[in-house]
Design a protein around this motif. Sequence first.
Motif, PDB file in Angstrom:
ATOM      1  N   PRO A   1       0.328  -9.620 -15.463  1.00 61.02           N
ATOM      2  CA  PRO A   1       1.684 -10.137 -15.768  1.00 61.02           C
ATOM      3  C   PRO A   1       1.902 -10.963 -14.628  1.00 61.02           C
ATOM      4  CG  PRO A   1       1.837  -7.486 -15.051  1.00 61.02           C
ATOM      5  CD  PRO A   1       0.076  -8.059 -15.089  1.00 61.02           C
ATOM      6  N   ARG A   2       3.286 -11.590 -15.150  1.00 63.17           N
ATOM      7  CA  ARG A   2       3.950 -12.172 -13.964  1.00 63.17           C
ATOM      8  C   ARG A   2       4.287 -11.311 -12.736  1.00 63.17           C
ATOM      9  NH1 ARG A   2       9.454 -15.833 -14.799  1.00 63.17           N
ATOM     10  NH2 ARG A   2       9.745 -16.713 -12.640  1.00 63.17           N
ATOM     11  N   GLY A   3       4.006 -11.929 -11.671  1.00 56.18           N
ATOM     12  CA  GLY A   3       4.192 -10.964 -10.376  1.00 56.18           C
ATOM     13  C   GLY A   3       3.106 -10.321 -10.040  1.00 56.18           C
ATOM     14  N   GLY A   4       2.306 -10.155 -10.700  1.00 59.15           N
ATOM     15  CA  GLY A   4       0.891  -9.307 -10.458  1.00 59.15           C
ATOM     16  C   GLY A   4       1.133  -7.808 -10.457  1.00 59.15           C
ATOM     17  N   THR A   5       0.027  -7.197  -9.893  1.00 57.15           N
ATOM     18  CA  THR A   5      -0.297  -5.779 -10.164  1.00 57.15           C
ATOM     19  C   THR A   5      -1.110  -5.228  -9.133  1.00 57.15           C
ATOM     20  OG1 THR A   5      -1.959  -5.269 -11.479  1.00 57.15           O
ATOM     21  CG2 THR A   5      -0.180  -5.651 -12.566  1.00 57.15           C
ATOM     22  N   ALA A   6      -1.042  -4.083  -8.405  1.00 54.91           N
ATOM     23  CA  ALA A   6      -1.990  -3.439  -7.525  1.00 54.91           C
ATOM     24  C   ALA A   6      -3.285  -2.799  -8.145  1.00 54.91           C
ATOM     25  CB  ALA A   6      -1.182  -2.383  -6.871  1.00 54.91           C
ATOM     26  N   PHE A   7      -3.035  -2.941  -9.549  1.00 56.33           N
ATOM     27  CA  PHE A   7      -4.363  -2.359 -10.419  1.00 56.33           C
ATOM     28  C   PHE A   7      -5.440  -3.205 -10.310  1.00 56.33           C
ATOM     29  CE2 PHE A   7      -7.200  -1.793 -14.014  1.00 56.33           C
ATOM     30  CZ  PHE A   7      -7.389  -0.450 -14.001  1.00 56.33           C
ATOM     31  N   PRO A   8      -6.657  -3.117  -9.430  1.00 56.82           N
ATOM     32  CA  PRO A   8      -7.642  -4.062  -9.206  1.00 56.82           C
ATOM     33  C   PRO A   8      -8.914  -4.207 -10.243  1.00 56.82           C
ATOM     34  CG  PRO A   8      -7.974  -1.996  -8.005  1.00 56.82           C
ATOM     35  CD  PRO A   8      -7.007  -1.548  -8.931  1.00 56.82           C
ATOM     36  N   HIS A   9      -8.915  -3.265 -11.073  1.00 54.31           N
ATOM     37  CA  HIS A   9     -10.120  -3.068 -11.859  1.00 54.31           C
ATOM     38  C   HIS A   9     -10.219  -4.067 -13.078  1.00 54.31           C
ATOM     39  CE1 HIS A   9     -10.992  -0.111  -9.138  1.00 54.31           C
ATOM     40  NE2 HIS A   9      -9.960   0.815  -9.290  1.00 54.31           N
ATOM     41  N   ARG A  10      -9.712  -4.938 -13.263  1.00 50.72           N
ATOM     42  CA  ARG A  10      -9.482  -5.898 -14.392  1.00 50.72           C
ATOM     43  C   ARG A  10     -10.812  -6.486 -15.121  1.00 50.72           C
ATOM     44  NH1 ARG A  10      -4.074  -6.000 -15.841  1.00 50.72           N
ATOM     45  NH2 ARG A  10      -2.895  -5.520 -14.437  1.00 50.72           N
ATOM     46  N   ASP A  11     -11.700  -6.580 -14.344  1.00 43.53           N
ATOM     47  CA  ASP A  11     -12.993  -7.014 -14.624  1.00 43.53           C
ATOM     48  C   ASP A  11     -13.829  -6.054 -15.213  1.00 43.53           C
ATOM     49  OD1 ASP A  11     -13.244  -6.130 -12.129  1.00 43.53           O
ATOM     50  OD2 ASP A  11     -14.600  -7.644 -11.542  1.00 43.53           O
ATOM     51  N   ALA A  12     -13.600  -4.896 -15.137  1.00 44.81           N
ATOM     52  CA  ALA A  12     -14.422  -3.902 -15.669  1.00 44.81           C
ATOM     53  C   ALA A  12     -14.682  -4.170 -17.161  1.00 44.81           C
ATOM     54  CB  ALA A  12     -14.005  -2.447 -15.493  1.00 44.81           C
ATOM     55  N   LEU A  13     -16.133  -3.904 -17.440  1.00 44.32           N
ATOM     56  CA  LEU A  13     -16.530  -3.982 -18.946  1.00 44.32           C
ATOM     57  C   LEU A  13     -16.095  -2.603 -19.525  1.00 44.32           C
ATOM     58  CD1 LEU A  13     -18.463  -5.627 -20.590  1.00 44.32           C
ATOM     59  CD2 LEU A  13     -20.316  -3.907 -19.969  1.00 44.32           C
ATOM     60  N   PHE A  14     -16.133  -1.428 -18.889  1.00 48.13           N
ATOM     61  CA  PHE A  14     -15.615  -0.236 -19.592  1.00 48.13           C
ATOM     62  C   PHE A  14     -15.370   0.775 -18.412  1.00 48.13           C
ATOM     63  CE2 PHE A  14     -20.295   0.064 -19.782  1.00 48.13           C
ATOM     64  CZ  PHE A  14     -20.408   1.398 -19.199  1.00 48.13           C
ATOM     65  N   TYR A  15     -14.405   1.795 -18.725  1.00 50.82           N
ATOM     66  CA  TYR A  15     -14.310   2.813 -17.648  1.00 50.82           C
ATOM     67  C   TYR A  15     -14.854   4.067 -18.364  1.00 50.82           C
ATOM     68  CZ  TYR A  15     -11.496   6.838 -15.825  1.00 50.82           C
ATOM     69  OH  TYR A  15     -11.156   8.067 -15.356  1.00 50.82           O
ATOM     70  N   SER A  16     -15.407   4.932 -17.519  1.00 44.53           N
ATOM     71  CA  SER A  16     -16.078   6.069 -17.740  1.00 44.53           C
ATOM     72  C   SER A  16     -15.841   7.458 -17.321  1.00 44.53           C
ATOM     73  CB  SER A  16     -17.606   5.876 -18.175  1.00 44.53           C
ATOM     74  OG  SER A  16     -18.048   5.563 -16.829  1.00 44.53           O
ATOM     75  N   GLU A  17     -16.079   8.557 -17.548  1.00 39.43           N
ATOM     76  CA  GLU A  17     -15.595   9.678 -16.988  1.00 39.43           C
ATOM     77  C   GLU A  17     -16.247  10.993 -17.576  1.00 39.43           C
ATOM     78  OE1 GLU A  17     -11.060  10.157 -16.606  1.00 39.43           O
ATOM     79  OE2 GLU A  17     -11.465  11.765 -17.617  1.00 39.43           O
ATOM     80  N   PRO A  18     -17.371  11.548 -16.680  1.00 44.85           N
ATOM     81  CA  PRO A  18     -17.656  12.671 -16.843  1.00 44.85           C
ATOM     82  C   PRO A  18     -16.615  13.902 -16.571  1.00 44.85           C
ATOM     83  CG  PRO A  18     -18.553  11.986 -14.863  1.00 44.85           C
ATOM     84  CD  PRO A  18     -17.689  10.945 -15.559  1.00 44.85           C
ATOM     85  N   GLY A  19     -16.293  15.002 -17.354  1.00 49.46           N
ATOM     86  CA  GLY A  19     -15.445  15.761 -17.210  1.00 49.46           C
ATOM     87  C   GLY A  19     -15.999  17.270 -17.587  1.00 49.46           C
TER      88      GLY A  19
END
Length: 497
Positions: A394-412
């Motif tokens: 968005p305008r002004g940018g963000t501190a979130f750096p993982h925008r180019d990820a194909l997917f997020y995953s999580e073992p739990g």
Amino acid sequence: MNDFSRRKLLKATAVAGAGAVVAQGVTTAEAHGASAVSEPPKHTKCPPAKLTGRIVRPDNAGYTEARLGWDQLFSHYPLVIVFAQNTQDVVNALTWSRQNDVAVRVRSGRHSLEGWSNVDNGLVIDISELKSVHIDSGARIATVGAGLSQLEAVTTLAEQNFAVTTGTEGTVGLSGATLGGGFGFLTRWLGMACDSLIGAEIVVAEGDECAKVVKVDPHNNQDLLWALRGAGNGNFGIVTSLTYRVAPLKSVTYLQATWTGIGDLRRLFDTYQRTAPYLDDRLGTQLEIHRNQIFLFGVLAEGTPAEAKKLLEPLLSIDSPQVAVQVGNWGDVYSGFQIPTADEPANWKFYSQFTRKPFPSKAIDVIVSFMQDAPTDDSNFFAQAFGGAVRKSPRGGTAFPHRDALFYSEPGAGWGTRSDEPGVCDPLTPQAQAWIAEFSLALRPYVDGAYVNVPNVGMQDWETAYWGSNFDRLRTIKAEYDPHNVFKYEQSIPPAS
């Protein structure tokens, strides 16, 4: 029907109705048994502070319930818990903690996955009772108290056919999820939750012992707005309200497909990672794997069942899954797939990871191997497709750096029975913790980075894993707004020296 889903929060079919709803314009909850406690200050630069709001101490009857978090793997005993009823209560509590040299932690939804929103012998400032809501329908802007849960936010906005991105778990605090980035079924359509954040009210430390309220928006304290969009909760101050730009949303199509057993896992996962990130941006999906079942969840904004099934045909054509579809208001659908906390396991451990290239067959084999030996039915591995609006800052940018990820995953891993007296070692704890640690280690060659909202206390390079090249800028902003490092915990951002 089954009752397994991501962290046991999604049912086999979504049903309308259930869930807490906050009416537009509702003000913060009235204090019950509120009291004021005065302590002698160690400094004289500010007037002596008093704790105000709903105050809970160890000798109060409600202390046990007040101190416990969602993940009962962690059990802390704070000196005092302040449930703020307004912003001034937060200012008073922060000032009191500084004057009395008492460690402070910030809490909203109690879902801190390493227990960092609580502290032994310190002060917990709980903002979960700040539930004010104001929606400007014409401007499409909503300003809400930081104590709203995601369920309350979704249902309240949906009553007026609006939405912002949230995660799937309704009991998670909206503020904590947003400040770390925030993603869920609407992410590919609307971007990260933090992308819709256009303003905030935040209580920060001032001078040697005081606190003050700071307004944040695109014209005031822009650097802090950038940081609040993804740096994580409790790093710079205590957010008491958030302002979002909301999107019109009248209805969604919710689809769940269920495969019995995990025999189709290799085909399903490979097909998912090669299709889901590139589908219609309106479609958000999660693929979730348990030791005896596989689930595909999809939410299509302003779409029909026929559209959803056609988009997901490459996956639905694998074997013969059971498919359930519902069309309705987003608030009703979201409410329908929630499961009460009391019905969930007591203990949880997760590892977060982002992936920028499709998993090779060896990585998928790792998932198969570990899920076959999962310690409980609640333990799972899930993936969420990115792409779409995630790639647009968005305008002004963000501190979130993982925008180019194909997917997020999580073992739990989830195990154990909830209790009013946690802390007794569950016999499954060593097995569950070893399983997920080994699982995460085996996937490490195929993943990159981690999610600050799903932290790992044992991670060595957590600074770059969470924030990448943004870490140095975050340290500079920290030095401006919290030079004395008042807001400090195990993996907090330190101020630049």
